[in-house]
Scaffold this motif. Structure first.
Motif, PDB file in Angstrom:
ATOM      1  N   ALA A 184      20.630 -35.514   8.065  1.00  0.00           N
ATOM      2  CA  ALA A 184      20.356 -36.099   6.752  1.00  0.00           C
ATOM      3  C   ALA A 184      19.663 -37.435   6.935  1.00  0.00           C
ATOM      4  N   GLU A 236      19.185 -41.149   4.813  1.00  0.00           N
ATOM      5  CA  GLU A 236      19.654 -41.987   3.710  1.00  0.00           C
ATOM      6  C   GLU A 236      18.576 -42.986   3.342  1.00  0.00           C
ATOM      7  N   CYS A 251      32.746 -39.942   5.735  1.00  0.00           N
ATOM      8  CA  CYS A 251      31.552 -40.446   6.423  1.00  0.00           C
ATOM      9  C   CYS A 251      31.841 -41.866   6.883  1.00  0.00           C
ATOM     10  N   HIS A 274      30.888 -36.931   8.861  1.00  0.00           N
ATOM     11  CA  HIS A 274      29.535 -37.469   8.776  1.00  0.00           C
ATOM     12  C   HIS A 274      29.518 -38.857   9.411  1.00  0.00           C
ATOM     13  N   THR A 317      26.830 -42.222   9.877  1.00  0.00           N
ATOM     14  CA  THR A 317      25.554 -42.858   9.535  1.00  0.00           C
ATOM     15  C   THR A 317      25.206 -43.912  10.581  1.00  0.00           C
ATOM     16  N   ILE A 327      23.448 -38.967  10.138  1.00  0.00           N
ATOM     17  CA  ILE A 327      22.606 -39.425   9.035  1.00  0.00           C
ATOM     18  C   ILE A 327      21.784 -40.624   9.490  1.00  0.00           C
ATOM     19  N   LYS A 384      27.954 -34.439  11.200  1.00  0.00           N
ATOM     20  CA  LYS A 384      26.576 -34.542  10.720  1.00  0.00           C
ATOM     21  C   LYS A 384      26.076 -35.972  10.942  1.00  0.00           C
ATOM     22  N   HIS A 387      20.479 -38.377   1.319  1.00  0.00           N
ATOM     23  CA  HIS A 387      21.487 -39.246   0.723  1.00  0.00           C
ATOM     24  C   HIS A 387      20.729 -40.345  -0.014  1.00  0.00           C
TER      25      HIS A 387
END
Length: 255
Positions: A32, A34, A209, A229, A231, A5, A3, A102
């Motif tokens: 997602a 954040e 993540c 995950h 980011t 982010i 995923k 998030h």
């Protein structure tokens, strides 16, 4: 599949934690988004990363001292926007079905958690109908315990880097303390690489993540490992590399 982010929206592409950034990040197709929340003395929940205004706003001083009128009068750097409230941001993000949020609960300029912030943030998520697709996040275990107390149905994420882990007695002590409290453990990429064997033996891959990756080599490395995950400040790059990897795997399966 990993995923992706968007960090503070997509801060390498648009001003961080800005409404423009959030609107544009939605169009990228991230899994997602954040963002960060502070609580002012006047009771506003503001979406901004730092506890001080200086770096991202044309103003100075602690975020918590900003009045509603003062907030509306200030501008985020490189925009004509004021600091958004949590409700401003949720008004945009709630409209995208399936998007996960998030929501990092921050502390004040002294590092002290804001009293009551967890319950107030959870109430806003519930009001916008996104509590079922949100993670309340923090570095601070005590803040996450407050989240569990006031919103036990909302998923939680804990973040950690090398400095924070050292202050908690090391990663070997920190990970067991977070176990059972959070759904996702978000670890800075340098610490993740350095302590990979310990981390991998302690946390399932789908609950891990890695943050914050913005260069091709790092993004590809963790995508290939199948991290749960990832980011990024440049989620457009991460999405492109992930899509290419998925296409390659599908091609190999056909051959």
């Amino acid at each position: 599949m990993t995923k992706i982010i968007g960090h503070r929206g997509a801060r390498n592409l648009w001003p961080e934690n800005s409404l423009t950034g959030f609107r544009n990040a939605l169009r990228l197709g991230v899994d997602a988004i954040e963002f960060d929340v502070h609580l002012t003395d006047s009771g506003e929940l503001l979406v901004i990363h730092d506890a001080a205004l200086d770096r991202t706003v044309h103003a100075t001083g602690p975020v918590r001292r900003l009045s509603p009128a003062g907030r509306l009068a200030t501008r985020l750097r490189d925009t004509d926007e004021s600091i958004p409230t949590l409700s401003d941001v949720l008004g945009i993000l709630a409209a995208r079905d399936g998007l996960h949020l998030h929501v990092e609960i921050k502390s004040d300029e002294t590092g002290t958690p804001y009293p009551g912030i967890a319950a107030r943030v959870a109430a806003e998520l519930r009001r916008f109908g996104v509590d079922h697709r949100s993670h309340l996040t923090s570095f601070d275990i005590s803040v996450l315990e407050e989240c569990r107390l006031h919103a036990p149905h909302v998923a939680r994420l804990v973040s950690v880097n090398a400095d924070w882990a050292a202050r908690q007695g090391g990663l070997s002590a920190f990970l067991p303390a977070a176990d059972g409290l959070v759904d996702i453990v978000a670890i800075h990429h340098e610490l993740m690489a350095d302590q990979w064997e310990l981390i991998r033996s302690s946390v399932p891959m789908e609950r891990l993540c890695v943050w914050t990756l913005n260069e091709e080599a790092g993004i590809r490395r963790w995508l290939e490992r199948g991290i749960g995950h990832l980011t990024s400040d440049s989620p457009d790059l991460a999405l492109g590399f992930r899509d290419a990897e998925v296409a390659s795997v599908r091609l190999e399966e056909k051959l």
